[in-house]
Design an enzyme around this catalytic site. Structure first.
Site, PDB file in Angstrom:
ATOM      1  CE1 TYR B 179       0.846  -0.343   4.679  1.00 56.74           C
ATOM      2  CE2 TYR B 179       0.150   2.108   4.174  1.00 56.74           C
ATOM      3  CZ  TYR B 179       0.835   1.145   5.074  1.00 56.74           C
ATOM      4  OH  TYR B 179       1.310   1.520   6.180  1.00 56.74           O
ATOM      5  CB  CYS B 180       1.675   3.876  -1.787  1.00 57.53           C
ATOM      6  SG  CYS B 180       0.455   3.874  -3.097  1.00 57.53           S
ATOM      7  NE  ARG B 181       3.122   9.852  -0.594  1.00 56.60           N
ATOM      8  CZ  ARG B 181       4.117  10.640  -1.421  1.00 56.60           C
ATOM      9  NH1 ARG B 181       3.965  10.880  -2.493  1.00 56.60           N
ATOM     10  NH2 ARG B 181       5.286  10.850  -0.999  1.00 56.60           N
TER      11      ARG B 181
END
Lengths: 220, 220
Positions: B179-181
């Site tokens: 996952y990221c932002r």
DNA sequence: CTGATATTCTCGTGTTCACTTGAATACTTG
DNA sequence: CAAGTATTCAAGTGAACACGAGAATATCAG
């Protein structure tokens, strides 16, 4: 690779900013707020805004190209309405953010309504429990067309011009609670003030149809 | 009386429109999105945006006068952060409204990511059940500073530049989820693509710290 | 078809906004 | 105190926007 990222982000945020732009004008915000109460024609909106029909039409056009409203024709009228529940939530968020972050809004309230009698609206939870036990006389003081579009369950339509007539010889002892469009609408305030002059204890609430799930609201 | 009403409404909606104006620029939206990941200095933000520091500073100034961000000094840096949870909700609403109303956003996705492998992000509920049963290897591919500020419980920090090193000789059979932002961030996509090249099956999720209540998030 | 009405389009004008560039203002550190 | 760095200020330019006024379009009633 980072260039790809930039191109993608530029495009995405440009799209989202279109919705922001639509929210960047006081007129358009007021139009959206009015449309939360139900579908309206250009003329009706212009009348409420005290703005020219041409100008109102242009703002509606912008809102439409930002996809916040949609329109259809009914006879010779073009009827506008919010494009979906996401718009209601968006409006709620921006006004909620304004309330919690812009202290100027609170100052404006104090400036326009120094009367402490204006200060005790019935909070949402209290209103709900009163409604559940049928322990209040709930009046909807908006224009009849908005009542017809959607109103709180159990509410009676008493548009402001009908107030005097409706409460002539009033004897009931249930507490009277008036509601209108919500946060920035003054109808309920006006109603409470008038009723107080007549010796009828009434309170207002800032809760409105926007605080109820659409399915539960009554129409007609 | 109706004149009173207009003056009040003019003032109120003018105030609220200030928040709208703040959301009317792609740059400012991107700044706000970055700030959901944690406090950042002007320099850091300018670097992410690929914009000049002066320009970034001006946008931040506007966001500040709209009360959406606040700042404090740390040594020689000025650190900006979102003014409160209402701003997170506001951002979420405007992006959510964009997703559901602006079909252009969907088209842009198809244009930039025609690869069907990009298409199956792990939905929030599936991610949550995987996390509950500890049946995944959850990697946070954002910059370390953002991981330090807040990250999902159980996540391991693997910034993109560290990916190759981290997965050298990888043998674990737990499914990898990156996952990221969130919605418009491409780091997780990049990570999954790289891992696929290495023969490691990984999936991404568009869920992010924004989908978790702040209290549950881990720091440090 | 004609007249009436509702809505939108088209300009013109003044205002606001975004961005760049170069200078000015802090603050920290040696 | 001086030098270096982070940030903000100020001025200028081109684009976008808001509003008013009048023309144009479209639809309905007779």
């Amino acid at each position: 690779m980072s260039d790809d990222h930039r191109a993608w982000k530029d495009e995405v945020y440009a799209h989202v900013a279109r919705m922001g732009k639509a929210l960047a004008s006081p007129r358009r915000l007021e139009i959206l707020d009015l449309l939360t109460q139900g579908p309206k024609s250009v003329e009706q909106l212009a009348g409420e805004l005290l703005a020219s029909v041409a100008n109102t039409s242009q703002h509606l056009h912008q809102l439409k190209s930002a996809r916040l409203v949609r329109s259809h024709k009914e006879g010779t009228y073009v009827i506008y309405q919010l494009a979906g529940p996401a718009v209601d939530r968006l409006l709620e968020s921006v006004e909620e953010a304004g309330e919690s972050l812009l202290l100027e809004l609170g100052l404006a309230r104090q400036q326009y309504f120094p009367d402490p009698a204006d200060k005790d609206p019935v909070p949402l939870d209290e209103l709900q429990s009163l409604m559940a036990s049928d322990a209040l006389y709930l009046i909807d003081v908006r224009p009849p067309a908005e009542y017809a579009a959607q109103h709180l369950p159990g509410a009676v339509s008493v548009p402001l011009p009908m107030l005097a007539e409706h409460f002539r010889g009033w004897q009931d002892d249930k507490p009277v609670v008036a509601y209108c469009r919500g946060r920035y609408c003054l109808y309920a305030r006006d109603a409470v003030r008038y009723l107080a002059q007549q010796g009828i204890a009434a309170r207002r609430t800032e809760a409105s149809i926007r605080d109820w799930p659409p399915g539960v609201l009554a129409t007609g």
